[in-house]
Motif scaffolding. Structure first.
Motif, mmCIF file in Angstrom:
data_model
loop_
_atom_site.group_PDB
_atom_site.id
_atom_site.type_symbol
_atom_site.label_atom_id
_atom_site.label_comp_id
_atom_site.label_asym_id
_atom_site.label_seq_id
_atom_site.Cartn_x
_atom_site.Cartn_y
_atom_site.Cartn_z
ATOM 1 N N MET A 28 0.363 -1.326 -0.320
ATOM 2 C CA MET A 28 0.182 0.204 -0.312
ATOM 3 C C MET A 28 0.661 1.081 0.624
ATOM 4 N N ALA A 29 1.994 1.167 0.629
ATOM 5 C CA ALA A 29 2.946 2.064 0.989
ATOM 6 C C ALA A 29 3.489 2.626 -0.166
ATOM 7 N N ASP A 109 -4.599 14.331 -5.330
ATOM 8 C CA ASP A 109 -4.042 14.584 -4.530
ATOM 9 C C ASP A 109 -5.179 16.319 -4.799
ATOM 10 N N LYS A 112 -6.098 18.091 -1.414
ATOM 11 C CA LYS A 112 -4.887 18.022 -0.106
ATOM 12 C C LYS A 112 -4.841 19.735 0.257
ATOM 13 N N ARG D 791 -1.439 21.087 8.163
ATOM 14 C CA ARG D 791 -2.583 21.151 7.182
ATOM 15 C C ARG D 791 -1.641 20.111 5.696
ATOM 16 N N GLU D 794 -1.677 17.065 5.975
ATOM 17 C CA GLU D 794 -2.805 16.340 4.591
ATOM 18 C C GLU D 794 -2.476 16.242 3.011
ATOM 19 N N THR D 795 -1.617 15.277 2.695
ATOM 20 C CA THR D 795 -0.562 15.595 1.101
ATOM 21 C C THR D 795 -1.319 15.215 0.329
ATOM 22 N N GLY D 796 -2.445 14.298 0.581
ATOM 23 C CA GLY D 796 -3.483 13.914 -0.301
ATOM 24 C C GLY D 796 -2.728 12.529 -0.892
ATOM 25 N N ARG D 797 -1.420 11.983 -0.437
ATOM 26 C CA ARG D 797 -0.951 11.233 -0.918
ATOM 27 C C ARG D 797 -1.421 10.070 0.070
ATOM 28 N N LEU D 798 -2.131 9.059 -0.540
ATOM 29 C CA LEU D 798 -2.168 8.277 -0.419
ATOM 30 C C LEU D 798 -1.101 7.578 0.345
ATOM 31 N N ARG D 799 0.004 7.061 -0.336
ATOM 32 C CA ARG D 799 0.855 5.877 -0.004
ATOM 33 C C ARG D 799 1.361 6.233 1.210
ATOM 34 N N VAL D 802 0.183 5.823 3.967
ATOM 35 C CA VAL D 802 0.021 4.470 4.972
ATOM 36 C C VAL D 802 1.201 3.954 5.842
ATOM 37 N N MET D 803 1.835 4.957 4.901
ATOM 38 C CA MET D 803 3.726 5.166 5.962
ATOM 39 C C MET D 803 3.425 5.277 7.080
#
Lengths: 113, 410, 198, 835
Positions: A28-29, A109, A112, D791, D794-799, D802-803
């Motif tokens: 996932m990551a 994103d 964001k 804020r 909150e990068t909008g990056r899914l991965r 998860v990290m």
């Protein structure tokens, strides 16, 4: 310690489950493909399932400490929910693909901060 | 079998040998079955089309034609397209074959003649058969050809869709039998042919036809062979295959046909039980003599194979009779007809069994589903189930006889 | 020499296959191969379930997970598998970061898995697997026949079945089916044409 | 008469008379006669006096006193041996100089009395340098009022005063509108009326006088600092005169533009001045005995081209020392040998190279000032706009004298320029002449055509100087002054008659105003360079020939730079074309605007008599005085700086060769260039006739056909737009920012102070409100800031999420294990305790 002659315990299953879980989480990551991320989720759920089944197994933990059937039931629910999750996620991915012509999760994103 | 061998061999070797024997036996069924059915298909199609089919090779009926074809295929070059994903391309046929092959290990060929006596055999077989589609999809993708990919996509859509009505249809006999154990289901239908689930009630009769339709679709046979529609997609998912790999796809297809037909035979046509209770009359089935039992099982095997072959032949008949459907017709057939009808049959069967517990015509009341757990006597039941314990779960592989005896005497 | 424990042998076989193909899923960048490896990993897991005596769950795993979910997944892969998306590269930095974090998680989990004595293998008296399908079915319908053996009366009576979750999951599945069909529907082209399709 | 003693007095008087006129007019202008008409007479009288004094100086003092150099038309073989001859001659010159030193204390003169050397043109240039007055002395810096007189100075005096006199007369007629209340039709007030104002006759002449004073001061100046002062003075006069109709927006804008553009050039000039003063330690041109010890200190020229070095251009010691400042700071003693070795160190990074670069910087800096003043590319944009001023001003200031001051300064500073600088001058001149000439083709405003013509001609002069033709360039300066002021005055006469500048409204005027038309024709022929080859011609004929010949000889020496010649030749054709276009449009053909034509009339005598005089001058000024060899050319050869009659080579651009000016007299160049000049002139004339004379071709059609080119030219190569974008807009932007700063920050500061005072007055009321509000706002702001900070996660990056999840799990586990383990220990132990 000879693995071929030793009996198998819960911890063996837990190790397998842990490896699968971590691989799934890493999937996932690191995967940029949304479907790769989905596969990572499946792996994570599967790793968790291994744990549940192991805890519920009468062979591995005979006696009262076993979770008994509960473990298998939870595993069942997890499988069913994973299927549901996969269907919805796939629908989302296809929708995403329709909108962005890509399945790169890094492109998702727009919200964001 | 393993116990028997254990008398002469070390334990590990005994188990290994037993497993190998089972595996080889099933492989023989698969391979030989394919040979026969391909020959049969040629003859049947020939007759349907008012011609003779193969006549020369191997004597009068051309019965060695398939073998000759097989030899020819083996000697052909194993081509691989440049744009193919080579690993998946090479592996795909085996995935297909494995899936249909694995289904056999839970399939009882006669009373207790089963490689692994699984408690959830019906479920297992349906599940594993569903895996066959993987091979097709991988082949379709890995070929790197659009025809292949289209074929694979159709196959995927079709199989996933048809698994729904198929599953519902399969559940109906399971519902009536109260178990997913195929051996138990087969035993329940012993006696006269009206004991067969096909004639259990009107709904099962309807459901059988739905099942057969769905099974035809899920093994990708005409008129549902959209995945290899030669008039549109060259040859569909196996466009790029040749030689041995191509023939392995064929083996997978034919063995799948056998499996679904055999499943139909067990679920609806009484399995190894003939239309007349001949073994009963002869006293072979109830005899305590193992040899008598063995003879009875041999007769049952012939019965069973005959029903399976009849099912396959029926599929061939359908194939050479009906034109191929369009893809939207295929999906409409599944979603608009098969699924509702199957659901209707399922609901009807539920109501029927509720209204007439035990069915209308089931003379052999012994086979009515047993309450496995009597709520007031849990301890005794548990003791009974553990008494017949084998050494480990692995013992399932060869404890078929024991388990079956256990159920039988219960 | 101790007799070979076949249970262990088969466990090792399935565990190795499962873990190996999980790692392969992680390390492959080709999404179709990932799906294929995932199939094998999940199939191996179902083998593990069988070994643990959970035959129904194992069959379920094959039926739903492998047969349903993954077919769906591969279907999705094929729908979206255009050249550039088959393999998308992840920056090396993220790999390193992921490896560090994942490695620490693995260490944590493994230490947890091996540190509890009660989870260590015990030489169990070999017992026949009791079929689980019926019991599971009963539990889903609200009757916990397995718990009848509980010596503790509170345990015995307090253990409810899974009827409500079962119903919830059923409804959930229905909703999911409708929802995903809605989500993945093709975009409407014009107002006029919808009337015909309806 | 002894020129050394009389010339400073005569020319000084000629210089100061306009100043007196200016002072009087400033003080009593409005009271001089009716509406100040006396101011005109006073100024005219003053300049007439100056003219008489100057002419007297030229014809009766200078020419008799000094011999002309021998005519020199060397053959090729001669130039090969030129070096040896020169060395010989300069030895004598040095010797002579020692003699001359004893004669005068402050005034130092060098003169040559017939020391000819075998018919060669080498002779010592007569010059008189000295100081009248020392304004101040600050250490080594001396600000003096000095003079530097050679034949160029005297000729410039005569030319400037002569033309100025003509123009003064002309202006009395032209400016008579200003004698009474004036209605300016080009200025519309807010109430829709035209502007009514009292006349400014006296003010016009006041400025003219001041200008004449400044111009003469610039010419006679004996040091570069004085040059700079008068340079700026003529600039300010130009500013006043362009903006004479100050109420007109366009006029005030044009005045500002002229002034600001000139500042750009002057900035470079100041840099050049600084370099010169810092390195040479003096401003003076000639050798003047400033400290009174009997030996004159070397001026700029003799430092650069000292007699010891045979007047060859050598990087002076001062420059070498400045370049070697770091070496000297290290303790290296600057002995002559050391300086010599430095001078020869021309390796990249060597001292000599740096010194040479200093020379280039100084030279280019001085030239920058000339670019601004003489309207050379890229600072040429102001001159056409300067035509907003009254036409006499255009004639005097913006064609004949002031704009020529740049050329004059280049000529004056010529000994100082190294070949690289000359190349820059040549290229700039060449670009200017071409650009301006092309623009002039499409201009319809009669004065603008002449303005661009002026720019183009100035470009010719610069080109001539740049390719080494000192006398050619300065000669053209002289001739051009006459015919261009003539042309301007003619145009003024025309404008006076038809009250418009637009040539498309003119036509056929030669019938109405023959004097103007035919004098104008003379001007056109002169600027075209009309003449019979090798026989006789108008003044322009000689000067243009000389320039082309010089460019040609330069081309022969530097084939890579041959385009300079061809552009100049093309420019000659274009010049002829647009000049005759102008003439045909105004004076020939049918009248295009009947109304204006009917009202047109010949100008009064006071206007056309100067035209006639100038026309005569435009014809004859290139000729020698009958019976003698004395002419402008000869006088210029006499004034030619010492040591430039050699073939010079660039030190940095080693391929660069500046040929000896005399080489242009070689047959091959002279003959060819004469033909070139004549034929290109005739070609341009022919074209003009075809288009505008007999109208065989329709110019509008051609314009339409080459629409893009035409538009490009009509828009003046988009220079104004370009500068607007590059310079004006940014400046305006910065200023508006500064204004904003002023308004907001500074005013805001004051306002804040006021508010603060008020707050203190209402303290008890405010404290409550501000304290509470402030607290809450601070809290809100803090919350906002924290939220902003979060804020970022909150990068909008899914991965990445998860990290984070995984990381969080690990951290939680570690926390629980190591820090929170105590409460959990019992439960773990119970877990372990169970079987």
């Amino acid at each position: 310690m000879n693995l071929l002659t030793e009996p198998i315990g819960v911890s063996h299953y837990l190790i397998v489950g842990a490896i699968m879980f971590v691989t799934g989480a890493l999937c996932m990551a690191t995967k940029r493909n949304a479907l790769g991320v989905l596969m990572g989720i499946e792996l994570v759920l599967n790793g968790a399932n291994v744990n549940f089944v192991a805890f519920g197994s009468e062979y591995l933990r005979p006696g009262a400490v076993s979770m008994g059937l509960d473990g298998q039931l939870i595993a069942l629910f997890v499988i069913v929910l994973a299927a549901a999750e996969a269907a919805v996620a796939l629908a989302i991915v296809l929708n995403f693909y329709n909108n962005h012509s890509s399945v790169d999760v890094d492109k998702a994103d727009e919200l964001k901060g | 079998m393993a116990e028997y061998l254990q008398q002469y061999l070390p334990q590990s070797l005994a188990y290994l040998t037993a497993a190998l024997v089972h595996a080889v036996l099933i492989l023989v069924v698969v391979a030989l079955g394919t040979l026969i059915f391909i020959w049969l298909e040629r003859k049947v199609s020939g007759r349907i089309q008012d011609r003779l089919g193969p006549t020369r090779v191997g004597g009068k009926f051309g019965w060695l034609q398939t073998l000759a074809d097989g030899l020819k295929l083996i000697t052909k070059e194993d081509l691989r397209p440049a744009s193919a994903d080579s690993m998946l391309f090479l592996i795909a046929p085996y995935v297909s074959l494995c899936a249909s092959y694995v289904a056999y290990i839970a399939l009882p060929f006669a009373d207790g003649w089963v490689a692994i006596h699984l408690n959830v055999a019906v479920f297992f077989i349906v599940a594993v058969l569903g895996l066959e589609v993987f091979g097709v999809m991988l082949a379709g993708y890995a070929s790197g050809s659009k025809w292949s990919l289209f074929g694979a996509m159709r196959e995927a859509a079709q199989v996933v869709s048809y698994e729904v009505p198929l599953g519902i249809c399969v559940v109906v006999p399971v519902l009536i039998a109260g178990t997913m154990d195929l051996v138990a289901i087969g035993q329940m239908q012993a006696g006269w042919f009206f004991n067969w689930f096909l004639f259990h009630d009107p709904f099962t009769f309807i459901v059988f036809w739905v099942y057969f339709t769905c099974a035809t679709a899920s093994v990708n046979r005409a008129p549902f062979d959209l995945a290899e529609a030669e008039s549109e997609l060259v040859a569909g998912f196996h466009t790029e295959y040749s030689g041995v790999r191509w023939s392995i796809f064929f083996m997978a297809e034919y063995s799948s046909m056998v499996v679904v037909s055999a499943l139909a035979a067990i679920l609806f046509f009484g399995g190894w039980n003939g239309p007349l209770p001949i073994t009963h009359w002869l006293g072979l089935a109830d005899s305590a003599n193992p040899l008598a039992h063995y003879v009875a099982n041999l007769l049952g095997l012939i019965n069973f194979l005959g029903k399976a072959i009849a099912g396959v032949t029926f599929m061939m008949w359908v194939r050479w009779t009906l034109p191929r459907l369009r893809i939207d017709q295929v999906m409409a057939t599944c979603l608009k007809y098969c699924t509702p009808i199957a659901a209707f049959g399922f609901a009807g069967a539920v109501i029927w069994t509720f209204l007439f517990p035990g069915g209308l015509v089931i003379p052999n009341k012994d086979w009515v589903v047993q309450e496995e757990y009597q709520l007031d006597e849990p301890q005794a039941q548990s003791a009974a189930s553990t008494s017949a314990a084998s050494t480990s779960p692995l013992a399932h592989a060869d404890s078929g006889l024991h388990a079956e005896e256990h159920h039988g005497t219960d | 020499m101790e007799p070979i424990n076949w249970h262990s042998v088969f466990f090792l076989l399935f565990a190795l296959v499962g873990c190996g193909f999980s790692v392969a899923v992680l390390l492959t960048s080709n999404v179709v191969r990932m799906a294929f490896y995932l199939v094998l990993a999940l199939a191996a897991t179902s083998g593990l379930f069988f070994l643990a005596g959970a035959d129904f769950v194992g069959a379920m795993q094959i039926m739903i997970y492998v047969g349903g979910t993954l077919v769906l997944l591969i279907f999705g892969v094929m729908l979206t598998a255009r050249g550039p998306f088959i393999s998308m590269r992840t920056p090396a930095g993220e790999w390193i970061l992921g490896a560090i974090i994942g490695g620490s998680l693995l260490v944590v989990l493994l230490s947890a898995a091996t540190s509890v004595r009660a989870w260590r293998p015990v030489a169990v008296a070999e017992g026949e697997a009791r079929p689980t399908a019926t019991r599971l079915g009963m539990a889903l319908l609200g009757a916990r026949v397995d718990k009848l053996e509980e010596p503790d009366p509170t345990q015995r009576e307090g253990m409810s079945g899974y009827l409500l979750p079962f119903e919830i999951v059923s409804v959930h599945l229905l909703v999911v089916l409708v929802g995903s069909a809605y989500l993945a529907r093709p975009k409407k082209r014009a107002v006029g044409s919808t009337a015909e399709t309806v | 008469m002894d020129p050394v003693s009389t010339l400073p007095v005569l020319l000084g008087l000629a210089w100061l008379v306009p100043l007196a006129s200016f002072t009087l007019i400033v003080l009593f202008g409005p009271r001089m006669g009716k509406a100040g008409i006396g101011a005109g007479y006073l100024a005219t009288g003053a300049i007439l006096t100056s003219a008489i004094l100057s002419s007297f100086s030229l014809f009766f003092v200078w020419i008799p006193a000094y011999d002309m150099p021998e005519p020199s038309h060397p053959v090729a073989a001669d130039s090969a041996h030129g070096g040896a001859h020169e060395a010989e001659v300069h030895d004598e010159a040095a010797h002579k100089e020692e003699h001359g030193d004893d004669d005068h204390g402050e005034q130092h003169a060098e003169s040559s009395h017939g020391e000819h050397d075998g018919g060669h043109a080498h002779f010592d240039k007569p010059e008189i340098a000295g100081e009248w007055y020392t304004l101040g002395k600050f250490g080594s810096l001396r600000i003096t009022i000095g003079y530097y007189i050679d034949s160029l100075t005297v000729m410039m005096f005569a030319m400037v005063t002569f033309i100025a006199t003509c123009i003064h007369f002309y202006a009395i007629g032209y400016m008579h509108d200003e004698l009474h209340d004036y209605v300016d039709h080009e200025v519309t007030l807010e109430d829709g009326q035209h502007l009514h104002r009292p006349g400014r006759f006296h003010r016009f002449f006041q400025y003219l006088s001041l200008f004449c004073f400044s111009m003469l001061g610039l010419v006679i100046a004996g040091n570069i600092a004085m040059v700079f002062v008068f340079w700026e003075l003529v600039g300010i006069c130009s500013y006043f005169l362009i903006g004479f109709y100050i109420e007109r927006k366009s006029a005030s804008n044009a005045a500002n533009k002229a002034f600001i553009v000139n500042r750009v050039g002057d900035f470079g000039m100041i840099i050049g001045l600084m370099v010169i003063f810092a390195t040479l330690g003096t401003f003076a041109f000639g050798d003047v005995d400033a400290d009174g010890d009997g030996t004159p200190e070397p001026g700029i020229f003799s430092q650069v081209r000292s007699p010891e070095n045979d007047y060859a251009l050598v990087v002076p010691d001062g420059v070498i020392k400045a370049a070697a400042a770091s070496e000297i700071a290290k303790g290296v003693e600057a002995t002559p040998e050391q300086i010599q070795s430095w001078r020869e160190d021309m390796e990249p990074g060597g001292v000599g190279r740096w010194a040479y670069w200093l020379m280039i910087i100084a030279g280019v800096g001085i030239f920058c000032g000339c670019v601004g003043k003489s309207a050379q590319f890229p600072l040429h944009v102001w001159l056409p706009d300067a035509m907003e001023g009254p036409t006499p001003v255009s004639a005097l200031v913006h064609s004949a004298t002031m704009v020529a001051a740049g050329v004059y300064l280049v000529g004056r500073f010529f000994p100082f320029f190294v070949p690289e600088v000359l190349l820059v001058i040549a290229i700039i001149g060449c670009i200017t002449l071409f650009v301006a000439a092309t623009i002039a083709i499409t201009a319809v405003d009669i004065k603008r055509v002449l303005a661009y013509s002026t720019v183009s001609q100035l470009g010719y002069m610069m080109l001539a100087l740049g390719v080494g033709g000192w006398s050619a360039g300065v000669f053209h300066l002289m001739t051009h002054a006459f015919f261009k002021s003539l042309l301007f005055m003619c145009s003024g006469s025309v404008i006076h008659a038809v009250h418009t500048n637009d040539m498309t409204h003119m036509g056929g005027l030669r019938k109405k105003m023959p004097w103007t038309a035919y004098t104008m024709l003379v001007g056109c022929l002169a600027i075209m360079g009309a003449g019979v080859p090798f026989t006789i011609g108008l003044s322009g004929h000689y000067s243009k020939d000389a320039i082309l010949a010089q460019a040609m000889s330069f081309e022969a020496a530097n084939p890579m730079l041959g385009w300079l010649f061809y552009v100049a030749a093309a420019g000659a054709a274009i010049t002829a074309f647009y000049m005759f276009r102008l003439w045909f449009l105004t004076c020939a053909g049918e009248p295009r605007d009947k109304h204006r034509y009917d009202h047109a009339h010949e100008s009064p005598k006071v206007m056309y008599v100067p035209l006639v005089i100038l026309a005569v001058m435009a014809v004859i000024v290139g000729w020698s005085i009958y019976g003698t060899p004395v002419g402008i050319q000869k006088l210029l050869e006499q004034a030619r700086p010492m040591g430039i009659l050699t073939t010079a080579h660039g030190a940095l651009l080693t391929d660069l060769v500046h040929p000896d000016e005399h080489l242009s007299h070689l047959e091959e160049f002279h003959v060819a260039s004469t033909w070139y000049a004549t034929l290109t002139g005739l070609a341009g004339l022919g074209l003009a006739i075809v288009f505008y004379g007999v109208r065989v071709l329709n110019p509008a059609e051609v314009a339409n056909q080459f629409k893009r080119v035409y538009k490009f030219l009509v828009n003046k190569w988009y220079f104004d737009e370009l500068y607007n974008v590059i310079f004006v807009k940014p400046v305006l932007l910065v200023s508006s920012r500064v204004a904003d700063f002023d308004k907001k920050v500074i005013d805001g500061l004051i306002d804040t102070l006021a508010i603060g005072t008020r707050m203190i007055a209402r303290l008890d009321d405010m404290i409550d409100r501000y304290f509470v509000d402030g607290l809450i706002n601070a809290f809100a702001g803090w919350t906002y800031a924290v939220a902003l900070w979060f804020r970022g996660a909150e990068t909008g990056r899914l991965r990445q999420y998860v990290m984070f999840i995984v990381l969080g799990t690990v951290v939680l586990f570690i926390l629980i294990t190591f820090y929170l383990s105590a409460p959990l220990a019992p439960s773990l132990s119970t877990l372990e305790g169970r079987p």
